[in-house]
Design a protein around this motif. Structure first.
Motif, PDB file in Angstrom:
ATOM      1  N   GLY A  44       4.930 -10.036  -1.695  1.00 47.53           N
ATOM      2  CA  GLY A  44       4.842 -10.743  -0.424  1.00 47.53           C
ATOM      3  C   GLY A  44       4.438  -9.815   0.694  1.00 47.53           C
ATOM      4  N   ASP A  45       5.274  -9.731   1.731  1.00 47.13           N
ATOM      5  CA  ASP A  45       4.991  -8.880   2.884  1.00 47.13           C
ATOM      6  C   ASP A  45       5.772  -7.576   2.864  1.00 47.13           C
ATOM      7  N   THR A  46       6.180  -7.157   1.670  1.00 49.33           N
ATOM      8  CA  THR A  46       6.899  -5.889   1.513  1.00 49.33           C
ATOM      9  C   THR A  46       6.147  -4.997   0.538  1.00 49.33           C
ATOM     10  N   LEU A  47       5.967  -3.765   0.914  1.00 52.82           N
ATOM     11  CA  LEU A  47       5.217  -2.806   0.098  1.00 52.82           C
ATOM     12  C   LEU A  47       6.038  -1.532  -0.029  1.00 52.82           C
ATOM     13  N   VAL A  48       6.025  -0.945  -1.229  1.00 50.62           N
ATOM     14  CA  VAL A  48       6.783   0.279  -1.495  1.00 50.62           C
ATOM     15  C   VAL A  48       5.836   1.366  -1.981  1.00 50.62           C
ATOM     16  N   VAL A  49       6.023   2.574  -1.474  1.00 50.27           N
ATOM     17  CA  VAL A  49       5.178   3.710  -1.838  1.00 50.27           C
ATOM     18  C   VAL A  49       6.065   4.879  -2.252  1.00 50.27           C
ATOM     19  N   GLY A  50       5.774   5.469  -3.402  1.00 52.00           N
ATOM     20  CA  GLY A  50       6.532   6.624  -3.868  1.00 52.00           C
ATOM     21  C   GLY A  50       5.899   7.929  -3.436  1.00 52.00           C
ATOM     22  N   ALA A  51       6.746   8.927  -3.171  1.00 51.22           N
ATOM     23  CA  ALA A  51       6.299  10.273  -2.790  1.00 51.22           C
ATOM     24  C   ALA A  51       7.111  11.281  -3.588  1.00 51.22           C
ATOM     25  N   ILE A  52       6.630  11.630  -4.773  1.00 48.74           N
ATOM     26  CA  ILE A  52       7.463  12.366  -5.727  1.00 48.74           C
ATOM     27  C   ILE A  52       7.733  13.818  -5.351  1.00 48.74           C
ATOM     28  N   GLU A  53       6.907  14.394  -4.483  1.00 46.84           N
ATOM     29  CA  GLU A  53       7.131  15.797  -4.137  1.00 46.84           C
ATOM     30  C   GLU A  53       7.746  15.967  -2.749  1.00 46.84           C
ATOM     31  N   SER A  61      12.283  16.551  -5.106  1.00 44.72           N
ATOM     32  CA  SER A  61      13.373  15.585  -5.314  1.00 44.72           C
ATOM     33  C   SER A  61      12.832  14.162  -5.225  1.00 44.72           C
ATOM     34  N   GLY A  62      11.874  13.932  -4.315  1.00 50.94           N
ATOM     35  CA  GLY A  62      11.188  12.647  -4.256  1.00 50.94           C
ATOM     36  C   GLY A  62      11.819  11.627  -3.336  1.00 50.94           C
ATOM     37  N   SER A  63      11.021  10.613  -2.977  1.00 50.59           N
ATOM     38  CA  SER A  63      11.498   9.534  -2.117  1.00 50.59           C
ATOM     39  C   SER A  63      10.589   8.329  -2.272  1.00 50.59           C
ATOM     40  N   ALA A  64      10.996   7.216  -1.670  1.00 50.97           N
ATOM     41  CA  ALA A  64      10.190   5.993  -1.656  1.00 50.97           C
ATOM     42  C   ALA A  64      10.265   5.386  -0.262  1.00 50.97           C
ATOM     43  N   TYR A  65       9.132   4.905   0.226  1.00 52.20           N
ATOM     44  CA  TYR A  65       9.040   4.331   1.573  1.00 52.20           C
ATOM     45  C   TYR A  65       8.772   2.832   1.475  1.00 52.20           C
ATOM     46  N   VAL A  66       9.498   2.062   2.273  1.00 57.04           N
ATOM     47  CA  VAL A  66       9.322   0.609   2.307  1.00 57.04           C
ATOM     48  C   VAL A  66       8.624   0.232   3.614  1.00 57.04           C
ATOM     49  N   PHE A  67       7.552  -0.543   3.484  1.00 58.47           N
ATOM     50  CA  PHE A  67       6.811  -1.040   4.641  1.00 58.47           C
ATOM     51  C   PHE A  67       6.884  -2.557   4.669  1.00 58.47           C
ATOM     52  N   MET A  68       6.952  -3.107   5.883  1.00 61.42           N
ATOM     53  CA  MET A  68       6.973  -4.551   6.074  1.00 61.42           C
ATOM     54  C   MET A  68       5.767  -4.967   6.914  1.00 61.42           C
ATOM     55  N   ARG A  69       5.179  -6.136   6.567  1.00 63.07           N
ATOM     56  CA  ARG A  69       4.046  -6.655   7.327  1.00 63.07           C
ATOM     57  C   ARG A  69       4.486  -7.799   8.227  1.00 63.07           C
ATOM     58  N   SER A  70       4.053  -7.732   9.479  1.00 61.53           N
ATOM     59  CA  SER A  70       4.312  -8.795  10.443  1.00 61.53           C
ATOM     60  C   SER A  70       3.073  -8.950  11.308  1.00 61.53           C
ATOM     61  N   GLY A  71       2.500 -10.150  11.310  1.00 60.63           N
ATOM     62  CA  GLY A  71       1.315 -10.395  12.111  1.00 60.63           C
ATOM     63  C   GLY A  71       0.137  -9.521  11.740  1.00 60.63           C
ATOM     64  N   GLY A  72       0.010  -9.184  10.476  1.00 63.53           N
ATOM     65  CA  GLY A  72      -1.106  -8.366  10.018  1.00 63.53           C
ATOM     66  C   GLY A  72      -0.906  -6.874  10.185  1.00 63.53           C
ATOM     67  N   LEU A  73       0.270  -6.454  10.694  1.00 62.29           N
ATOM     68  CA  LEU A  73       0.549  -5.037  10.910  1.00 62.29           C
ATOM     69  C   LEU A  73       1.679  -4.569   9.998  1.00 62.29           C
ATOM     70  N   TRP A  74       1.420  -3.471   9.277  1.00 67.70           N
ATOM     71  CA  TRP A  74       2.431  -2.888   8.399  1.00 67.70           C
ATOM     72  C   TRP A  74       3.201  -1.809   9.150  1.00 67.70           C
TER      73      TRP A  74
END
Length: 240
Positions: A44-53, A61-74
């Motif tokens: 849907g309007d949620t996107l996840v991106v991994g950053a392993i380094e 150790s790594g991390s993951a970022y969650v982005f949300m879309r509203s009105g065409g803007l993430w």
């Protein structure tokens, strides 16, 4: 980004049969060689991106970022790291999201021995992501790389372990959720698997069908299809 080699993800949207770039995503705290974009997943309007380094809790150790879309803007909503993060975990090597549930693989986690691996399930509460459970293989062992791949479909999660199942043929583990508890339902192995096949290096699930990749099987690679209640071959032909 291009200036720091931190990494980026690009979002494209389709209109009238034409795909157009909507936005370029970068981490708010990105730094050199984070490898932001190593894995991605969208629901849907949620996107996840991994950053392993990413090294918030030690090198790689790594991390993951969650982005949300509203009105065409993430917009970046949340940064997730493992509650027991350690150097070399590679948290974020694999990510998968379905609705309000997110799974993140960490094949370098040492919970079950050096690089035995693990996967973390998170659930969303309004705009906050909370860990629901850490998944481990029932027969996990060092070097299995459990978490090299993950996929989720509603109440089912699959996790690949490319060096699981002695002698390192690889395995896929299936988990189902009852209430808020995830339980291992089955371990899948290739019918003709051999040592070093890397079965489970890639996984996907949709409804009651699971697909597992084995990129070194027979020296040229293959894909196996599993369907609940049916036996399927690696060519995808299923019989009752």
């Amino acid at each position: 980004s291009t200036s720091t080699d931190a990494g980026a993800a690009y979002v494209f949207v389709r209109s009238g049969g034409v795909w157009t770039q909507q936005q370029k995503l970068i981490a708010s705290d990105g730094s050199f060689a984070d490898q932001f974009g190593e894995s991605i997943s969208i629901s849907g309007d949620t996107l996840v991106v991994g950053a392993i380094e990413d090294d918030d809790h030690g090198d790689k150790s790594g991390s993951a970022y969650v982005f949300m879309r509203s009105g065409g803007l993430w917009t970046e909503q949340h940064k997730i790291t493992a509650y027991d993060a350690a150097a070399g975990d590679l948290f974020g090597l694999s990510v998968s999201i379905s609705g309000d549930t997110l799974v993140v693989g960490a094949m370098g986690d040492d919970h079950q021995g050096n690089s035995g691996g693990s996967a973390y399930v998170y659930t969303r509460n309004i705009d906050t992501w909370l860990v629901q459970q850490k998944l481990l293989a029932s027969d996990g062992y060092e070097g299995d790389s459990f978490g090299v791949s993950v996929a989720i479909s509603e109440e089912t999660v699959v996790v690949g372990a490319q060096f699981g199942n002695d002698p390192d043929t690889g395995a896929i583990y299936v988990y189902v959720r009852n209430g808020s508890v995830w339980s291992e339902q089955q371990r899948l192995i290739a019918s003709d698997g051999g040592s070093g096949d890397n079965f489970g290096f890639g996984v996907a699930i949709s409804g009651d069908t699971i697909v597992g990749g084995s990129y070194r099987n027979d020296g040229k690679g293959s894909v196996y299809v599993y369907q609940e209640g049916r036996l399927c071959t690696k060519q995808g032909q299923c019989i009752c």
